[in-house]
Design an enzyme around this catalytic site. Structure first.
Site, mmCIF file in Angstrom:
data_model
loop_
_atom_site.group_PDB
_atom_site.id
_atom_site.type_symbol
_atom_site.label_atom_id
_atom_site.label_comp_id
_atom_site.label_asym_id
_atom_site.label_seq_id
_atom_site.Cartn_x
_atom_site.Cartn_y
_atom_site.Cartn_z
ATOM 1 N N LYS A 1 -2.365 -14.862 8.456
ATOM 2 C CA LYS A 1 -1.077 -15.506 8.737
ATOM 3 C C LYS A 1 -0.556 -14.955 10.052
ATOM 4 C CE LYS A 1 -0.429 -15.476 3.784
ATOM 5 N NZ LYS A 1 0.012 -14.705 2.650
ATOM 6 N N ASP B 1 0.503 -0.854 5.590
ATOM 7 C CA ASP B 1 0.853 -1.164 4.206
ATOM 8 C C ASP B 1 1.138 0.103 3.406
ATOM 9 O OD1 ASP B 1 0.898 -3.845 3.838
ATOM 10 O OD2 ASP B 1 -0.860 -3.925 2.525
ATOM 11 N N HIS C 1 3.587 -7.706 -6.251
ATOM 12 C CA HIS C 1 3.045 -8.515 -5.158
ATOM 13 C C HIS C 1 1.706 -9.046 -5.648
ATOM 14 C CE1 HIS C 1 2.324 -9.661 -0.872
ATOM 15 N NE2 HIS C 1 1.109 -9.772 -1.410
#
Ligand code: ADP
Ligand code: UVW
Ligand code: MG
Length: 789
Positions: free
Chosen positions: A380, A523, A583
């Site tokens: 993305k 992350d 998530h």
């Protein structure tokens, strides 16, 4: 790359109108690490031939810790001394002065400012051309003034220097210099542009022989924002007139005239320019101009006393609000310097690419940020326009999903409008990897005529990359060779991610976006707060320490976004908010967020642990792997593992497991549908995933002592999977969770919201869906961090 920090004066010192070949002298500086060091040894040479042994420093000595700048006293004399300056304070009353605490106890250096009016002060830095081989940004490290200033230097021995000198500061960081300049002018220095020539209607660009002339040549133009009124001002040194010029940007027409990209020229036209050239007036003449109410009210109002302190220096005061006549010219022509080493945004480059119909100050402050999120099944890329210190504004978003379930699909939206959805690329060829996907996405953005902000790859100022495993990095990093190599060493700890992300980084550093800053966002960073007893594995502590074996946790960029969004939704102080966040995408994880910080998460040393994923097993009995290839059930012998190399085992657990292994598809949407229609395999996979999720929710509920504000679903599955949400919440109803099925299925009213409330009646805790945005989170971090900007 980052402005060098902690640098000492070095042979690259750039004072003077050209690169000096003589390195600064350190002869009078004694290193604090030297055994002969005394707190005042650095300055004792000022008053006498020092009795302390002098230790000339080699080029690698870094000076005393924590100094912000150096200044030279008695320059070019045998007593030349470098003074190391610590924090400064600007004392506002007569005489206005900067008081520097020196790095050595009991010493101060006072810099008396020539005027009590801060805006009469013009810190000067050279145009980048004066230092051809450096980063143009670094010119701000070297700060001087065009006139002598009084410097008083006091040590424990009393005043040892009190003279007017040519002040030359050398800062350790560009940020420090920017802050200093802003403090002494009480205007924030927000940008600068190297210009070849500045001219006006009365000082033409060339003389009658065609020689370049103008008002000023090869100068650094600076853009300031007044701290009180937020007016923007442009300053530059008009070297042909030997005076400073300062213009209120509002006095110029927002429309840029005579823009000539090829020559990097544009013209700022004075609002309501009078016919004929205005005579160049002196500062006082400017003040004497007659007051005109209409012109005062035709511009924004000052909100503080700063209007009375505005000077503008030289003739420039005619552009100030105390000078309602407008600027002393009809137009200002600017020709920006082309500098191939410049970071976009650090000089005229940025103005060149962004001026299209935009107002000068805002365009020059803006940068284009490309935010790249390489997930295990998708890439993305979002494009933002951002100003330093503010939230980035999204311009476009492009994503290629289904990389593990070809054909991949392209989604593209620009300014919130869908341009293509689930578009299958013409080429039926499988996209080989995330780097290839990134190249397609970048091309899509550059080729889009409707996205005027990126016409060329050089328009991109910053690229931030999601790097799943950041090891011990606790904040985003500008990617240098060192960072790159450090991250490369972590590749095996996030086998589906890190190598893919780094191959995108490599493309950007190489041929794709060589002029952009590359930033790595991790992350794992959000989970740095996980306490020791949770992040430690019960194995030999020595081995754990030396091999850095511990729980790191991932999806942290998403959890940071989720936390801030949910805190905003709940309208509670962050430190009081407890969340169980899920998530759920191709990689799935759960996180217990306590007081706004990560307390525990389901992924571990690698993203394999915890919940199952599309192709990942999640947590299983670790011995399972040794029996995987064994035909000999129950026997664990060298024979049972001889076919199984350790890297092959990793491959199996990461790429040949998960719900794809159970059903044949990575698409959880299809699994949910199949399960609903009674397909046994699909139902097994669906129920298994629900079971594992509920296991973590239950555990985290206890970890948070039942004080849970919200259960939050996010990620591709969390956001789109209504049947999964419904099933999970039904299974944890005993803990006081419930969903409103109507809102869970379709909540048209809140469709575009970042946080959607799907809590059912009589529930004790919120159930929320958060449209997480990892790309935004990364871009936001870059826009807020001076070092990354
Ligand atoms: N309607 C749907 N219901 C449930 N899951 C879906 C649906 N549509 C897509 N998904 C799942 O979302 C996943 C993608 O999630 P995402 O978070 O974007 O992935 P990544 O892990 O690559 O970042 C797909 O692999 C697919 O399994
Ligand atoms: C960490 C991880 O698994 O990320 P993703 O879900 O994007 O693949
Ligand atoms: Mg993802």
């Amino acid at each position: 790359m980052a402005a060098p920090s902690g640098r000492s004066g070095s042979s690259s010192s750039s004072f003077g109108s050209s690169s000096r070949s003589v390195p600064p002298s350190y002869a009078n500086y004694a290193s604090p690490v030297d055994s002969t060091f005394t707190p005042t040894s650095a300055v004792s040479a000022l008053t006498s031939e020092s009795s302390a042994p002098q230790t000339p420093l080699g080029p690698l000595d870094l000076g005393p810790p924590g100094y912000h700048a150096t200044i030279k006293l008695y320059e070019r004399t045998p007593n030349e001394t470098t003074v190391y300056l610590g924090p400064w304070e600007v004392i506002g009353i007569e005489p206005r002065r900067v008081v520097w605490s020196c790095s050595y106890q009991g010493e101060t250096l006072e810099h008396f400012l020539p005027s009590d009016n801060p805006t009469n002060l013009f810190p000067y830095t050279l145009h980048a051309q004066h230092r051809r081989f450096g980063d143009p940004r670094d010119m701000e490290l070297y700060l001087t003034f065009r006139e002598p200033h009084r410097i008083r230097y006091t040590t424990v021995e009393g005043v040892v220097h009190d003279e007017f000198i040519e002040v030359k500061y050398e800062f350790t960081t560009v940020e420090g210099s920017i802050q200093f300049q802003s403090d002494i002018r009480r205007r924030d220095l927000i940008d600068w542009f190297d210009v070849d020539v500045v001219w006006s209607d009365s000082h033409r660009r060339t003389d009658s022989y065609g020689n370049v002339r103008g008002l000023g040549t090869i100068q650094r133009m600076k853009l300031w924002r007044d701290r009180y009124s937020t007016f923007h001002y442009l300053t530059f040194y008009a070297n042909h007139r030997r005076r400073w010029k300062e213009y209120l940007v509002h006095d110029f027409d927002p429309e840029l005239r005579h823009r000539d990209d090829r020559h990097r020229r544009l013209q700022l036209t004075a609002r309501g320019a009078r016919r004929g050239s205005a005579p160049e007036s002196s500062h006082n003449q400017g003040r004497d101009r007659r007051f005109s109410a209409s012109s005062i009210f035709s511009r924004p109002r000052h909100t503080s006393s700063s209007n009375s302190t505005h000077s503008g220096g030289g003739s420039s005061s005619s552009s100030s609000p105390t000078n309602p006549g407008g600027p002393d010219l009809r137009y200002l022509g600017i020709q920006f310097t082309r500098n191939d080493r410049a970071q976009p945004g650090s000089d005229g480059e940025n103005i060149h690419v962004n001026i299209d119909g935009t107002y000068l100050p805002s365009c020059s402050m803006k940068k284009i940020i490309l935010s790249v999120n390489a997930g295990s099944s998708s890439v993305k890329v979002s494009v933002y326009s951002a100003e330093h210190g503010t939230d980035p504004q999204q311009l476009a978003e492009a994503q290629l999903s289904g990389l593990t379930a070809p054909p991949a699909k392209l989604d593209y939206s620009r300014r919130g409008e869908t341009i293509s959805k689930d578009h299958q690329l013409e080429s039926k060829k499988k996209i080989a990897n995330q780097a290839e996907a990134f190249e397609i996405l970048l091309k899509t953005l550059i080729d889009d005529k409707g996205l005027a902000e990126i016409k060329h790859k050089d328009d991109v100022g910053i690229v931030c990359h999601r790097i799943v495993h950041g090891g011990d990095y606790s904040k985003p990093q500008l990617i240098s060779d060192g960072t790159y190599r450090h991250l490369e060493a972590l590749n095996d700890l996030a086998p589906l991610h890190n190598a893919n992300s780094l191959s995108i980084v490599q493309l950007c550093l190489g041929e794709l976006l060589p002029r952009a800053k590359n930033v790595a966002c991790f992350d794992s960073q959000f989970h740095a707060t996980i306490p020791d007893h949770i992040r430690t594995y019960p194995i030999s502590l020595d081995i754990a320490k030396s091999n850095k074996l511990r729980k790191y946790g991932f999806h942290g960029i998403s959890y940071a976004f989720i936390t801030r969004s949910v805190v905003g939704f709940l309208e509670k102080p962050e430190e009081e908010v407890n969340i169980i966040a899920l998530h759920l995408g191709s990689g799935a994880s759960a996180c217990a967020i306590r007081g706004g910080k990560s307390w525990d998460t389901s992924m571990g040393l690698t993203p394999l642990a915890g919940l199952p994923g599309a192709t990942r097993s999640g947590s299983v009995d670790p011995s399972l792997v040794f029996h995987y290839a064994s035909g000999d059930v129950g026997k664990l012998s060298p024979n049972s593992t001889k076919e199984l190399h350790i890297s092959r085992a990793e491959e199996i657990m990461n790429q040949e497991a998960g719900w794809k292994a159970l059903t044949g598809t990575t698409n959880f949407g299809a699994i949910a549908k199949g399960a609903d229609e009674g397909d046994r395999k699909m139902k097994l996979a669906f129920d298994l995933v629900v079971d594992r999720i509920c296991g973590f929710v239950g555990s985290y509920y206890v970890t948070l002592n039942g004080k849970v504000d919200a259960l939050v679903f996010a990620g591709g599955i969390g956001e789109k999977g209504d049947t999964l949400r419904s099933a999970v919440v039904k299974n944890i109803a005993c803990l006081g969770f419930a969903v409103d099925e109507g809102r869970n299925k379709k909540d048209e009213k809140h469709k575009g919201d970042v946080v959607r409330d799907i809590t059912g009646k009589d529930a004790r805790h919120h159930v929320l869906v958060c449209k997480t945005d990892e790309q935004f989170e990364m871009a936001r971090g870059c826009a807020r961090d001076k070092e990354l900007w």
